[in-house]
Design a protein around this motif. Structure first.
Motif, PDB file in Angstrom:
ATOM      1  N   ASP A  69     -51.716 -34.434 108.227  1.00 61.53           N
ATOM      2  CA  ASP A  69     -52.784 -34.634 109.214  1.00 61.53           C
ATOM      3  C   ASP A  69     -53.584 -33.354 109.427  1.00 61.53           C
ATOM      4  O   ASP A  69     -54.803 -33.359 109.432  1.00 61.53           O
ATOM      5  CB  ASP A  69     -52.177 -35.105 110.537  1.00 61.53           C
ATOM      6  N   LYS A  70     -52.874 -32.245 109.562  1.00 59.94           N
ATOM      7  CA  LYS A  70     -53.581 -30.973 109.749  1.00 59.94           C
ATOM      8  C   LYS A  70     -52.659 -29.790 109.491  1.00 59.94           C
ATOM      9  O   LYS A  70     -51.429 -29.930 109.518  1.00 59.94           O
ATOM     10  CB  LYS A  70     -54.173 -30.873 111.147  1.00 59.94           C
ATOM     11  N   TYR A  71     -53.286 -28.645 109.231  1.00 63.47           N
ATOM     12  CA  TYR A  71     -52.562 -27.389 109.088  1.00 63.47           C
ATOM     13  C   TYR A  71     -52.747 -26.599 110.376  1.00 63.47           C
ATOM     14  O   TYR A  71     -53.877 -26.345 110.815  1.00 63.47           O
ATOM     15  CB  TYR A  71     -53.091 -26.591 107.897  1.00 63.47           C
ATOM     16  N   ILE A  72     -51.665 -26.195 110.992  1.00 65.09           N
ATOM     17  CA  ILE A  72     -51.698 -25.435 112.245  1.00 65.09           C
ATOM     18  C   ILE A  72     -51.452 -23.970 111.917  1.00 65.09           C
ATOM     19  O   ILE A  72     -50.401 -23.609 111.366  1.00 65.09           O
ATOM     20  CB  ILE A  72     -50.629 -25.961 113.229  1.00 65.09           C
ATOM     21  N   ARG A  73     -52.396 -23.118 112.257  1.00 67.15           N
ATOM     22  CA  ARG A  73     -52.340 -21.721 111.857  1.00 67.15           C
ATOM     23  C   ARG A  73     -51.375 -20.884 112.695  1.00 67.15           C
ATOM     24  O   ARG A  73     -50.800 -19.919 112.199  1.00 67.15           O
ATOM     25  CB  ARG A  73     -53.742 -21.089 111.945  1.00 67.15           C
ATOM     26  N   ARG A  74     -51.194 -21.228 113.955  1.00 68.37           N
ATOM     27  CA  ARG A  74     -50.388 -20.383 114.847  1.00 68.37           C
ATOM     28  C   ARG A  74     -48.890 -20.471 114.495  1.00 68.37           C
ATOM     29  O   ARG A  74     -48.464 -21.358 113.772  1.00 68.37           O
ATOM     30  CB  ARG A  74     -50.600 -20.778 116.302  1.00 68.37           C
TER      31      ARG A  74
ATOM     32  N   PRO B 154     -42.598 -26.458 108.646  1.00 70.19           N
ATOM     33  CA  PRO B 154     -42.989 -25.052 108.493  1.00 70.19           C
ATOM     34  C   PRO B 154     -43.521 -24.758 107.090  1.00 70.19           C
ATOM     35  O   PRO B 154     -43.107 -25.385 106.114  1.00 70.19           O
ATOM     36  CB  PRO B 154     -41.678 -24.302 108.746  1.00 70.19           C
ATOM     37  N   VAL B 155     -44.445 -23.810 107.025  1.00 62.51           N
ATOM     38  CA  VAL B 155     -45.004 -23.371 105.749  1.00 62.51           C
ATOM     39  C   VAL B 155     -44.576 -21.931 105.514  1.00 62.51           C
ATOM     40  O   VAL B 155     -44.803 -21.064 106.358  1.00 62.51           O
ATOM     41  CB  VAL B 155     -46.540 -23.476 105.731  1.00 62.51           C
ATOM     42  N   SER B 156     -43.948 -21.667 104.380  1.00 65.98           N
ATOM     43  CA  SER B 156     -43.523 -20.313 104.057  1.00 65.98           C
ATOM     44  C   SER B 156     -44.730 -19.406 103.855  1.00 65.98           C
ATOM     45  O   SER B 156     -45.765 -19.839 103.334  1.00 65.98           O
ATOM     46  CB  SER B 156     -42.687 -20.306 102.763  1.00 65.98           C
ATOM     47  N   GLN B 157     -44.584 -18.161 104.262  1.00 63.51           N
ATOM     48  CA  GLN B 157     -45.692 -17.214 104.139  1.00 63.51           C
ATOM     49  C   GLN B 157     -46.139 -17.058 102.694  1.00 63.51           C
ATOM     50  O   GLN B 157     -47.342 -17.017 102.406  1.00 63.51           O
ATOM     51  CB  GLN B 157     -45.271 -15.851 104.704  1.00 63.51           C
TER      52      GLN B 157
END
Length: 249
Positions: A212-217, A231-234
């Protein structure tokens, strides 16, 4: 258990035969042949329980042989030394395979799997899925997810996400089903590459169509259409964002 070996390399045939005779004395080696034509005759003549089958031979492929024999009531272990497309095709349909060069342990594992599955009517389902996946542009359409009780044939477009659970992988399906498979997420990352499933974290694969969306915070995460946050790995962040941007067009 009756076994037939089909491989155009005599050294490979002899190696498999030697390992089976030394480590699995209860196995009967019914025949050992070098090509598709002789393999076809050997299977009809001997009705094996297990077939060790080369992928590429001078007169055709192992896939050709199986197609001529369908429906089959024996187990198949493919053998390959090259052609990444063939290896991937075998994996995507959950068929067992041995990669050349192989050792005793590889044969042992293949025999163990065959013994466990010997009375299950599953090979036809697997091969049907293999044919379907090979029929297009090598983009995975369906995958077989084997559990202890069943073989689940799942459209990749119905997989929301996959999550690592030690040496297991949990698949969350759009109909609410959860399927636990005794394979690592690393295997499925390779298998599902290019099919819309992307690695976003060491423990997570996500189907891009359910994002749905990518959350930057907070380091970055994906919110899926069902509200789940992953979660997205750095080190994967740029790749994930690029995949999202490509999916828009």
């Amino acid at each position: 258990m009756k076994v037939i070996i089909v491989d155009d390399e005599i050294s490979i045939r002899n190696s498999i035969k030697s390992i089976l005779e030394a480590r699995h004395p209860d196995i009967e080696i019914s025949d050992s042949v070098a090509n598709v034509s002789d393999g076809y005759k050997a299977v009809l003549r001997n009705t094996p329980d297990l077939l060790f089958l080369d992928v590429e031979m001078p007169d055709g492929t192992g896939f050709d042989l199986i197609e001529k024999l369908l429906p089959i009531n024996f187990k198949v272990v493919f053998i390959t030394g090259h052609q990444e497309y063939a290896l991937r095709a075998i994996k995507m349909s959950a068929l067992d395979f041995i990669l050349k060069p192989f050792g005793e342990e590889d044969i042992d594992i293949a025999v163990l799997k065959a013994r466990e599955a010997i009375n299950r009517d599953e090979e036809y389902i697997k091969f049907s899925t293999l044919k379907e996946n090979l029929g297009g542009k090598r983009v995975l359409k369906r995958v077989v997810l084997p559990t202890s009780d069943n073989l689940h044939l799942v459209s990749v477009s119905d997989i929301i996400r996959a999550e690592a659970d030690s040496n297991y992988t949990s698949f969350i399906i759009a109909d609410g089903k959860k399927i636990l498979v005794s394979r690592t997420i690393k295997e499925f990352d390779k298998l599902l590459s290019g099919s819309g499933m992307i690695r976003v974290h060491q423990s997570h694969l996500v189907n891009i169509i359910f994002v749905d969306k990518y959350i930057r915070r907070d380091g970055g995460c994906l919110q899926l259409k069902d509200g789940t946050k992953i979660p997205v790995s750095q080190n994967l962040r740029k790749k994930v964002i690029d995949e999202i941007n490509r999916s828009v067009y």
